[in-house]
Design a protein around this motif. Structure first.
Motif, PDB file in Angstrom:
ATOM      1  N   UNK A 127      47.648  96.198  16.653  1.00 46.70           N
ATOM      2  CA  UNK A 127      48.032  95.589  15.122  1.00 46.70           C
ATOM      3  C   UNK A 127      47.853  94.075  15.773  1.00 46.70           C
ATOM      4  N   UNK A 128      47.444  93.532  14.357  1.00 46.66           N
ATOM      5  CA  UNK A 128      47.233  91.960  14.375  1.00 46.66           C
ATOM      6  C   UNK A 128      48.511  91.680  13.572  1.00 46.66           C
ATOM      7  N   UNK A 129      49.663  91.051  13.917  1.00 43.58           N
ATOM      8  CA  UNK A 129      50.882  90.823  13.570  1.00 43.58           C
ATOM      9  C   UNK A 129      51.450  89.364  13.804  1.00 43.58           C
ATOM     10  N   UNK A 130      52.219  88.926  12.865  1.00 45.94           N
ATOM     11  CA  UNK A 130      52.679  87.183  13.030  1.00 45.94           C
ATOM     12  C   UNK A 130      53.379  87.172  14.721  1.00 45.94           C
ATOM     13  N   UNK A 131      53.185  86.240  15.319  1.00 46.20           N
ATOM     14  CA  UNK A 131      53.579  86.272  16.910  1.00 46.20           C
ATOM     15  C   UNK A 131      55.198  86.286  16.848  1.00 46.20           C
ATOM     16  N   UNK A 132      55.786  85.922  15.864  1.00 43.58           N
ATOM     17  CA  UNK A 132      57.357  85.910  15.744  1.00 43.58           C
ATOM     18  C   UNK A 132      58.099  87.136  15.418  1.00 43.58           C
ATOM     19  N   UNK A 133      57.218  88.115  14.595  1.00 41.89           N
ATOM     20  CA  UNK A 133      57.818  89.362  14.206  1.00 41.89           C
ATOM     21  C   UNK A 133      56.986  90.558  14.674  1.00 41.89           C
ATOM     22  N   UNK A 134      56.875  90.791  15.894  1.00 43.85           N
ATOM     23  CA  UNK A 134      56.099  91.935  16.495  1.00 43.85           C
ATOM     24  C   UNK A 134      57.187  92.954  16.522  1.00 43.85           C
ATOM     25  N   UNK A 135      56.684  94.300  16.048  1.00 40.09           N
ATOM     26  CA  UNK A 135      57.559  95.251  15.749  1.00 40.09           C
ATOM     27  C   UNK A 135      57.518  96.069  17.194  1.00 40.09           C
ATOM     28  N   UNK A 136      58.757  96.603  17.472  1.00 40.15           N
ATOM     29  CA  UNK A 136      58.995  97.405  18.530  1.00 40.15           C
ATOM     30  C   UNK A 136      58.309  98.824  18.884  1.00 40.15           C
ATOM     31  N   UNK A 137      57.968  99.397  17.633  1.00 41.19           N
ATOM     32  CA  UNK A 137      57.232 100.400  17.423  1.00 41.19           C
ATOM     33  C   UNK A 137      56.909 100.683  16.100  1.00 41.19           C
TER      34      UNK A 137
END
Length: 197
Positions: A127-137
Motif C-alpha cells: 500500500x501507499x499510505x500516509x507515513x503517520x497512519x500506517x494500518x496494522x493490517x
C-alpha cells in the motif's frame, strides 16, 4: 499527532564486524538512517526497546539523535538466523504528511459456509499510505461465504488515504470445498444408491 515509539540514539563512527560485535555485546544495535536526500546516518540504539518495536510491522519511531528529532520508518531488520539476535536495522526518514510504500498483513476474519474452507493466497498487500497512519493490517471477512467465493486485491476495503500498489486481480482468499469432503459425499451417495437397488 504523537508517535508512540521513541528511541534515543547516538552517532557511531566505528564500523566493521568487530565494532558491531562490541556494540551488540554492550546491548546496542547498529542502525543506518537514510532518505530525503540526506547522507546516511550511522547510529546506535538500545537493543531491548528496539527489539520490542520491530516486532510490529511498519513501526514508526521518533528518534532522538543526540538532541535532533527524526521521524523514521523501520525498513529492514537483519537478524542472526540461528540466535535471532538483531544484527542491524535500516530506517527510512519520513515527514509528516508524506506517503510511504509499506507491506501490510492481510487478516482473514469470519467463518465460511458450512462444509467449506478458505484458502489464503496473499498474506500481505503493498500500500501507499500516509507515513503517520500506517494500518496494522487489512481485514477481509469471509463470514458465510459460499464455495467459489473469491476475494481479489481490488476488493479489499482499504483504510482512508491508502492506495493499492499490488495488481487488483491478485487472488487474496478463496472459498472451496475440501477435496476429501466432496469425495466422501459422492461415496455416501453411491452407497445409498447401491443400497436402494
Amino acid at each position: 499527532m504523537s508517535v508512540e515509539n521513541k528511541l534515543d540514539a547516538a552517532a557511531r563512527d566505528n564500523f566493521g564486524k568487530g565494532a558491531a560485535r562490541k556494540l551488540r555485546a554492550a546491548g546496542k544495535t547498529p542502525v543506518v538512517v537514510y532518505g530525503h536526500g540526506t547522507d546516511p546516518k550511522h547510529i546506535t540504539v538500545e537493543t531491548h526497546p528496539l527489539s520490542l518495536i520491530v516486532r510490529q510491522a511498519n513501526a514508526l519511531i521518533e528518534l532522538d539523535i543526540e538532541g535532533k528529532k527524526e521521524l523514521v520508518l523501520v525498513k529492514d531488520v537483519q537478524k542472526d538466523p540461528v540466535r535471532q539476535i538483531i544484527e542491524h536495522v535500516d530506517m527510512l526518514i519520513v515527514k509528516k504528511g508524506e506517503k510511504v510504500e509499506v507491506e501490510v498483513p492481510i487478516h482473514v476474519t469470519g467463518t465460511s459456509f458450512s462444509g467449506t474452507t478458505s484458502l489464503q493466497d496473499l498474506n500481505t498487500v503493498r500500500l501507499l499510505v500516509p507515513a503517520t497512519s500506517i494500518p496494522d493490517s487489512v481485514e477481509v471477512s469471509i463470514e458465510g461465504a459460499e464455495e467459489g467465493t473469491q476475494v481479489l486485491a481490488g476488493d479489499l476495503e482499504l483504510p482512508k488515504g491508502a492506495e493499492l500498489l499490488d495488481d487488483t486481480e491478485h487472488l487474496v482468499v478463496q472459498v472451496v470445498v475440501p477435496r476429501g469432503a466432496a469425495a466422501d459425499e459422492e461415496d455416501a451417495e453411491g452407497a445409498e444408491e447401491a443400497a436402494a437397488e
